[in-house]
Motif scaffolding. Sequence first.
Motif, mmCIF file in Angstrom:
data_model
loop_
_atom_site.group_PDB
_atom_site.id
_atom_site.type_symbol
_atom_site.label_atom_id
_atom_site.label_comp_id
_atom_site.label_asym_id
_atom_site.label_seq_id
_atom_site.Cartn_x
_atom_site.Cartn_y
_atom_site.Cartn_z
ATOM 1 N N THR A 1 49.316 59.121 36.915
ATOM 2 C CA THR A 1 50.149 57.911 36.890
ATOM 3 C C THR A 1 50.149 57.246 38.261
ATOM 4 O O THR A 1 50.014 56.020 38.371
ATOM 5 C CB THR A 1 51.584 58.250 36.444
ATOM 6 O OG1 THR A 1 51.534 58.806 35.124
ATOM 7 C CG2 THR A 1 52.467 57.009 36.446
ATOM 8 N N ALA A 2 50.273 58.050 39.303
ATOM 9 C CA ALA A 2 50.286 57.500 40.667
ATOM 10 C C ALA A 2 48.938 56.873 41.016
ATOM 11 O O ALA A 2 48.895 55.844 41.697
ATOM 12 C CB ALA A 2 50.661 58.582 41.671
ATOM 13 N N ALA B 1 48.492 53.023 42.083
ATOM 14 C CA ALA B 1 47.805 52.612 43.313
ATOM 15 C C ALA B 1 46.748 51.553 43.014
ATOM 16 O O ALA B 1 46.561 50.615 43.791
ATOM 17 C CB ALA B 1 47.171 53.821 43.989
ATOM 18 N N LEU B 2 46.085 51.699 41.887
ATOM 19 C CA LEU B 2 45.034 50.741 41.525
ATOM 20 C C LEU B 2 45.584 49.466 40.883
ATOM 21 O O LEU B 2 44.855 48.487 40.742
ATOM 22 C CB LEU B 2 44.030 51.398 40.581
ATOM 23 C CG LEU B 2 43.139 52.456 41.224
ATOM 24 C CD1 LEU B 2 42.322 53.179 40.170
ATOM 25 C CD2 LEU B 2 42.242 51.842 42.277
ATOM 26 N N ALA C 1 44.445 50.311 36.092
ATOM 27 C CA ALA C 1 45.768 50.937 36.106
ATOM 28 C C ALA C 1 46.188 51.356 34.704
ATOM 29 O O ALA C 1 46.659 52.480 34.493
ATOM 30 C CB ALA C 1 46.796 49.981 36.711
ATOM 31 N N ASN C 2 46.015 50.472 33.728
ATOM 32 C CA ASN C 2 46.388 50.813 32.356
ATOM 33 C C ASN C 2 45.468 51.866 31.762
ATOM 34 O O ASN C 2 45.901 52.697 30.964
ATOM 35 C CB ASN C 2 46.425 49.558 31.477
ATOM 36 C CG ASN C 2 47.676 48.750 31.732
ATOM 37 O OD1 ASN C 2 48.777 49.306 31.812
ATOM 38 N ND2 ASN C 2 47.532 47.455 31.881
ATOM 39 N N ALA C 3 44.206 51.865 32.163
ATOM 40 C CA ALA C 3 43.289 52.903 31.697
ATOM 41 C C ALA C 3 43.750 54.268 32.212
ATOM 42 O O ALA C 3 43.720 55.259 31.469
ATOM 43 C CB ALA C 3 41.863 52.606 32.157
ATOM 44 N N TYR C 4 44.206 54.332 33.449
ATOM 45 C CA TYR C 4 44.732 55.597 33.980
ATOM 46 C C TYR C 4 45.994 56.013 33.238
ATOM 47 O O TYR C 4 46.211 57.199 32.985
ATOM 48 C CB TYR C 4 44.985 55.503 35.484
ATOM 49 C CG TYR C 4 43.787 55.931 36.296
ATOM 50 C CD1 TYR C 4 43.528 57.273 36.545
ATOM 51 C CD2 TYR C 4 42.904 54.988 36.808
ATOM 52 C CE1 TYR C 4 42.424 57.666 37.274
ATOM 53 C CE2 TYR C 4 41.793 55.377 37.548
ATOM 54 C CZ TYR C 4 41.561 56.718 37.771
ATOM 55 O OH TYR C 4 40.466 57.111 38.491
ATOM 56 N N ARG C 5 46.821 55.065 32.869
ATOM 57 C CA ARG C 5 48.031 55.407 32.102
ATOM 58 C C ARG C 5 47.659 56.011 30.747
ATOM 59 O O ARG C 5 48.254 56.997 30.316
ATOM 60 C CB ARG C 5 48.906 54.165 31.923
ATOM 61 C CG ARG C 5 49.611 53.749 33.190
ATOM 62 C CD ARG C 5 50.561 52.565 32.968
ATOM 63 N NE ARG C 5 50.947 52.020 34.246
ATOM 64 C CZ ARG C 5 50.441 50.911 34.794
ATOM 65 N NH1 ARG C 5 49.553 50.194 34.145
ATOM 66 N NH2 ARG C 5 50.839 50.508 35.979
#
Length: 191
Positions: free
Chosen positions: A91-92, A96-97, A175-179
């Motif tokens: 999530t972090a 960050a991205l 960012a949403n892909a990491y989520r």
Amino acid sequence: MDTRLSFATARRTELFDGLVELFLAEGFAHLTLDAIAARLQCSKSTLYTLAGSKEQLVTAATKHFFKRATEQVEAKVAAAGTRDRIAAYLTAVGEALAAASEQFMNDLDAFAPAREVYERNTRIAARRVQELITLGVADGDFRGVNAEFAADLAATMMVRIQQGRVRAATGLDDANAYRELTSILTTGISV
């Protein structure tokens, strides 16, 4: 002497922070050194104290971004409970991205030295994910998954995110892909 050195270090950090903010918002390929100096309200000679060329400046700013992001990510991991470390980490990374514009990501991908910085950080992040999964399995927080496989799965997606393939295939920004990766991975390894 210490006061001057402290001021110089603070000013250098301030300039790199400004560079990162500018590049994340607008990208960097279209910016000249004159434009960068004007935007940061400094001289070109001041920029040359940071790096010898625009290319070196971009690379140094990219390294600065990832160093700062790593510190923020690891602080969130340290504050998380053992069960939540992997989710906190991914999530972090996504957070960050989140500040990175599409233009920045396109410029990053097109400029090999900066792209290598991103790729190196992605490899480091994949190793960190593996460590966190291994710890979670050992602590009984995650089911007995093969940590190397789970980390490889995460690493593969992290590379695809970095390369823009996830954005192209799904429309998700990094960012949403990491989520989404966080949600799928943590659900999959939970006890």
